[in-house]
Design an enzyme around this catalytic site. Sequence first.
Site, PDB file in Angstrom:
ATOM      1  N   LYS A 111      32.335  -1.170  48.107  1.00  0.00           N
ATOM      2  CA  LYS A 111      32.115  -1.894  46.856  1.00  0.00           C
ATOM      3  C   LYS A 111      32.726  -3.295  46.946  1.00  0.00           C
ATOM      4  O   LYS A 111      32.087  -4.291  46.635  1.00  0.00           O
ATOM      5  CB  LYS A 111      32.739  -1.102  45.704  1.00  0.00           C
ATOM      6  CG  LYS A 111      32.562  -1.744  44.351  1.00  0.00           C
ATOM      7  CD  LYS A 111      33.067  -0.818  43.251  1.00  0.00           C
ATOM      8  CE  LYS A 111      33.085  -1.568  41.919  1.00  0.00           C
ATOM      9  NZ  LYS A 111      33.549  -0.740  40.820  1.00  0.00           N
ATOM     10  N   GLU A 114      40.430  -0.105  55.751  1.00  0.00           N
ATOM     11  CA  GLU A 114      39.943   0.953  56.640  1.00  0.00           C
ATOM     12  C   GLU A 114      38.493   0.682  57.038  1.00  0.00           C
ATOM     13  O   GLU A 114      38.108   0.788  58.209  1.00  0.00           O
ATOM     14  CB  GLU A 114      40.021   2.322  55.943  1.00  0.00           C
ATOM     15  CG  GLU A 114      41.430   2.841  55.669  1.00  0.00           C
ATOM     16  CD  GLU A 114      41.992   2.377  54.327  1.00  0.00           C
ATOM     17  OE1 GLU A 114      41.472   1.383  53.756  1.00  0.00           O
ATOM     18  OE2 GLU A 114      42.961   3.012  53.851  1.00  0.00           O
ATOM     19  N   GLY A 161      33.766   3.255  41.975  1.00  0.00           N
ATOM     20  CA  GLY A 161      33.591   3.760  43.345  1.00  0.00           C
ATOM     21  C   GLY A 161      33.299   5.252  43.378  1.00  0.00           C
ATOM     22  O   GLY A 161      32.399   5.726  44.069  1.00  0.00           O
ATOM     23  N   ARG A 162      34.068   6.025  42.600  1.00  0.00           N
ATOM     24  CA  ARG A 162      33.904   7.486  42.647  1.00  0.00           C
ATOM     25  C   ARG A 162      32.709   7.959  41.832  1.00  0.00           C
ATOM     26  O   ARG A 162      32.454   9.155  41.755  1.00  0.00           O
ATOM     27  CB  ARG A 162      35.197   8.164  42.192  1.00  0.00           C
ATOM     28  CG  ARG A 162      35.733   7.671  40.859  1.00  0.00           C
ATOM     29  CD  ARG A 162      37.161   8.141  40.626  1.00  0.00           C
ATOM     30  NE  ARG A 162      37.756   7.581  39.410  1.00  0.00           N
ATOM     31  CZ  ARG A 162      38.385   6.411  39.348  1.00  0.00           C
ATOM     32  NH1 ARG A 162      38.465   5.652  40.428  1.00  0.00           N
ATOM     33  NH2 ARG A 162      38.912   5.981  38.238  1.00  0.00           N
ATOM     34  N   GLU A 213      41.424  10.844  40.884  1.00  0.00           N
ATOM     35  CA  GLU A 213      41.544   9.391  40.791  1.00  0.00           C
ATOM     36  C   GLU A 213      41.223   8.932  39.363  1.00  0.00           C
ATOM     37  O   GLU A 213      41.721   7.915  38.898  1.00  0.00           O
ATOM     38  CB  GLU A 213      40.616   8.690  41.806  1.00  0.00           C
ATOM     39  CG  GLU A 213      41.027   7.265  42.111  1.00  0.00           C
ATOM     40  CD  GLU A 213      40.320   6.655  43.314  1.00  0.00           C
ATOM     41  OE1 GLU A 213      40.905   6.601  44.412  1.00  0.00           O
ATOM     42  OE2 GLU A 213      39.165   6.219  43.167  1.00  0.00           O
ATOM     43  N   HIS A 247      40.064  34.960  52.282  1.00  0.00           N
ATOM     44  CA  HIS A 247      40.900  35.450  53.385  1.00  0.00           C
ATOM     45  C   HIS A 247      42.054  34.505  53.668  1.00  0.00           C
ATOM     46  O   HIS A 247      42.614  34.523  54.758  1.00  0.00           O
ATOM     47  CB  HIS A 247      40.030  35.651  54.627  1.00  0.00           C
ATOM     48  CG  HIS A 247      39.015  36.735  54.413  1.00  0.00           C
ATOM     49  ND1 HIS A 247      39.275  38.057  54.677  1.00  0.00           N
ATOM     50  CD2 HIS A 247      37.763  36.686  53.890  1.00  0.00           C
ATOM     51  CE1 HIS A 247      38.212  38.786  54.350  1.00  0.00           C
ATOM     52  NE2 HIS A 247      37.285  37.974  53.866  1.00  0.00           N
ATOM     53  N   LYS A 301      48.604   0.726  49.386  1.00  0.00           N
ATOM     54  CA  LYS A 301      47.796  -0.216  50.175  1.00  0.00           C
ATOM     55  C   LYS A 301      48.612  -1.467  50.491  1.00  0.00           C
ATOM     56  O   LYS A 301      48.635  -1.943  51.619  1.00  0.00           O
ATOM     57  CB  LYS A 301      46.566  -0.667  49.370  1.00  0.00           C
ATOM     58  CG  LYS A 301      45.438   0.319  49.258  1.00  0.00           C
ATOM     59  CD  LYS A 301      44.270  -0.406  48.579  1.00  0.00           C
ATOM     60  CE  LYS A 301      43.215   0.536  48.061  1.00  0.00           C
ATOM     61  NZ  LYS A 301      42.219  -0.113  47.230  1.00  0.00           N
TER      62      LYS A 301
HETATM   63  O1  F6P Z   1      41.031   4.420  46.954  1.00  0.00           O
HETATM   64  C1  F6P Z   1      40.787   3.356  46.108  1.00  0.00           C
HETATM   65  C2  F6P Z   1      39.352   2.922  46.156  1.00  0.00           C
HETATM   66  O2  F6P Z   1      39.279   1.714  45.477  1.00  0.00           O
HETATM   67  C3  F6P Z   1      38.385   3.928  45.574  1.00  0.00           C
HETATM   68  O3  F6P Z   1      38.345   3.911  44.198  1.00  0.00           O
HETATM   69  C4  F6P Z   1      37.127   3.511  46.229  1.00  0.00           C
HETATM   70  O4  F6P Z   1      36.150   4.488  46.103  1.00  0.00           O
HETATM   71  C5  F6P Z   1      37.617   3.306  47.638  1.00  0.00           C
HETATM   72  O5  F6P Z   1      38.896   2.716  47.481  1.00  0.00           O
HETATM   73  C6  F6P Z   1      36.751   2.454  48.512  1.00  0.00           C
HETATM   74  O6  F6P Z   1      36.596   1.155  48.005  1.00  0.00           O
HETATM   75  P1  F6P Z   1      35.452   0.210  48.504  1.00  0.00           P
HETATM   76  O7  F6P Z   1      34.147   0.843  48.220  1.00  0.00           O
HETATM   77  O8  F6P Z   1      35.654  -1.075  47.780  1.00  0.00           O
HETATM   78  O9  F6P Z   1      35.628   0.026  50.002  1.00  0.00           O
END
Ligand code: F6P
Length: 553
Positions: A214, A220, A276-277, A362, A393, A517
Site C-alpha cells: 500500500k 521487508e 491494509g488488512r 491489528e 491432536h 519498525k
Molecule cells: O504491519 C503494519 C502494516 O502497515 C499493515 O497494516 C499492512 O497490512 C502491512 O504493514 C503492509 O503494509 P504495506 O502494504 O504498506 O506494505
Amino acid sequence: MPDTTAEDHQRLDGRPEWSALAEHRDRLGDIHLRDLFSADPDRARRYTVQVGDLHLDYSKHLVTDETLRLLRDLAAATDVAGLRDAMFRGERINTTEGRAVLHTALRAPADAVVKVDGHDVVPDVHAVLERMAGFADRVRSGEWRGYTGEPISTVVNIGIGGSDLGPAMAYEALRSFTRDGPATRFVSNVDGSDLHEALRDLDPATTLFVVASKTFGTIETISNATSAREWLLSGLGGDPAAVAAHFVAVSTNADKVARFGIDTANMFEFWDWVGGRYSYDSAIGLSLMIAIGPARFREMLDGFRLVDEHFRTAPLEANAPVLLALLGIWYGEFHDAQSHAVLPYSHYLSRFTAYLQQLDMESNGKSVDRDGRPVAWETGPVVWGTPGTNGQHAYFQLLHQGTKLVPADLIGFARPGAELAPGLAAQHDLLMANLFAQGQALAFGKTAAEVEAEGVPLDQVPHRTFRGDRPTTTIIAPELTPSVLGQLIALYEHKVFVQGAVWDIDSFDQWGVELGKALATRIEPALSSGAPVPGLDASTTELVRLYRSLRDR
Ligand code: F6P
C-alpha cells in the site's frame, strides 16, 4: 459521525446497558448448556441464522434470550448501526488517520454510488478491476511475455501483512480453482530464506513478480523486491529493460513505485480508504486473480457483497456479524475469556486463522477509546487456531479440560473439493463427524456419573470427566467456493467492526506496529557495522554484542 463528541460521548462502562449485562451475568451464575437445551427443545433452530450460503448455529453459547436481548441493547446504545451507516457512506470514521473506511466499496456493484469528499469512488474501483482482469487474462493466456519472449509460468507475490495474508490465504483456500492459472508463490518475510526458497527452482525468464505494498515503503517488501530484481537481472543478462516485463506493482503510491523502477503503466492502484488488512479484494488481490481468473474473483466479490448487504440491512437479532461480535464481547468481558479460537475443518483453510489474526488483532488490539482515554474494559481477544482435526491432536486437551475458557468457531463444508477421488471424498464424512463431535463434546461434556457408569475406577473419574459448557459457533456452508470465501471474510470483517464500535475504539489504525519498525531501523546499523545506538537499553546492547560475536566467530 454519530456519538463521538467528548461531551455527549458516554463511556462504555458507564452505560446502564453495560451494568445490566454485568448484573445479568451474576444472576446467571453457572448455567449449563445441558440445562439450556433441555429447557428449550427449539433452541438449536431458534439460535441459528442463515446468511447467503452460511448457516450459523450459535445455540451452543452460554446465553439465554435475555442475554441476547441485553447484548442487543448494548449494540443499540453504542449506535453500532449509526457507525456502520457512516462507514458505508464513506465518512472518515478512521479518526486517528482522518480516513474513510470503504472496503465495502471494493465490491459495490457498478451502478452504486459511494462518495468520498464528493467523489464517487465506484467507477474508479471498477476501472481498476477491469485493468486487473485484462492483465490477468494476458498472463493466464500466455499473451504477456517475459523479457526473452517466454510466457509466465510462476507469479511471485512480494508483500507483507495485508499485502500478503489475504491473497496467500485465499490462494490456499481456492487452490482447486487455480489449476488453469500459473503457479503462485508468496514471499513476505525479510528473512532472506523466504525469497531464497521461493526462487530456488524458478527460471527468471518465466517468473513474474507482483510487488504489493500500500505504502511502497515497507522495509521487508522493498528489501525483498530489490533482491528479486537483482536475481532477475543477473539471470537475464543485466538489461534493466527486463524489469518492465517481470515486475508489476500494486500500491497507492505511484511516486515510490516509479522510484523503485517499475513502470507505473504496470501499476494497479488502490486508495487510502482501503485499510491494509481489508485490502485483498482490491488490487492487492491481483496475484489471486491471476491464479483463479477474473470470473472467479468476481464471484468472490459477489460473496463479499452479499454479506455486506446482510450486515447493512438485517435487524440486529438476525444480523450474523452483530451476533458473533456480541457473543465475543460477552465472553471477553463477562467470562474472562482472553482468546478466541477459529478452527476450520478444511485443509484449504489452513491460512484462514492467520489471516484473521491480522484482521482482528491489528484492528481491535487497542487500549484507548476514540477520544484517547484508556479503556476500562476488555478489547480484542487473542485469535488463534489451525485446521481442527490437527488441533484435536495438539491443543484441544486444553479446550476440553483446561482452566481457560476459549470460545471457538468450528467451520466446515458439506461437500469436499470437487477434485477429490472417490476414496478421498469418502473421508469427508469422517472429517465432518469430527467437527460435530467436538462441538458436542465441548458443549455437553461428560459427567462424573456417566464416567462412573462406564465402570471407570473411582480415582480415575475426575480425570475422565468433561465439564462441558465450552461455547462454540458452528458455521456450515455447502462448499468452499470463491463466493463462500468472500462471504466468510466479510462476516469476520463486520464482526470485527461491530466489536470495535461497541468498545469505542478506532479499529482502522495500527499505531501499535510503528514503534518496533522505528527501533529496528535504529538498531540495524549496530548489527551491520557496530555503530553505537544512543539510548539502547542494557539488555538489548548486550544481545547485540552477543549476536555480533556469534555471527563473526
Ligand atoms: O504491519 C503494519 C502494516 O502497515 C499493515 O497494516 C499492512 O497490512 C502491512 O504493514 C503492509 O503494509 P504495506 O502494504 O504498506 O506494505
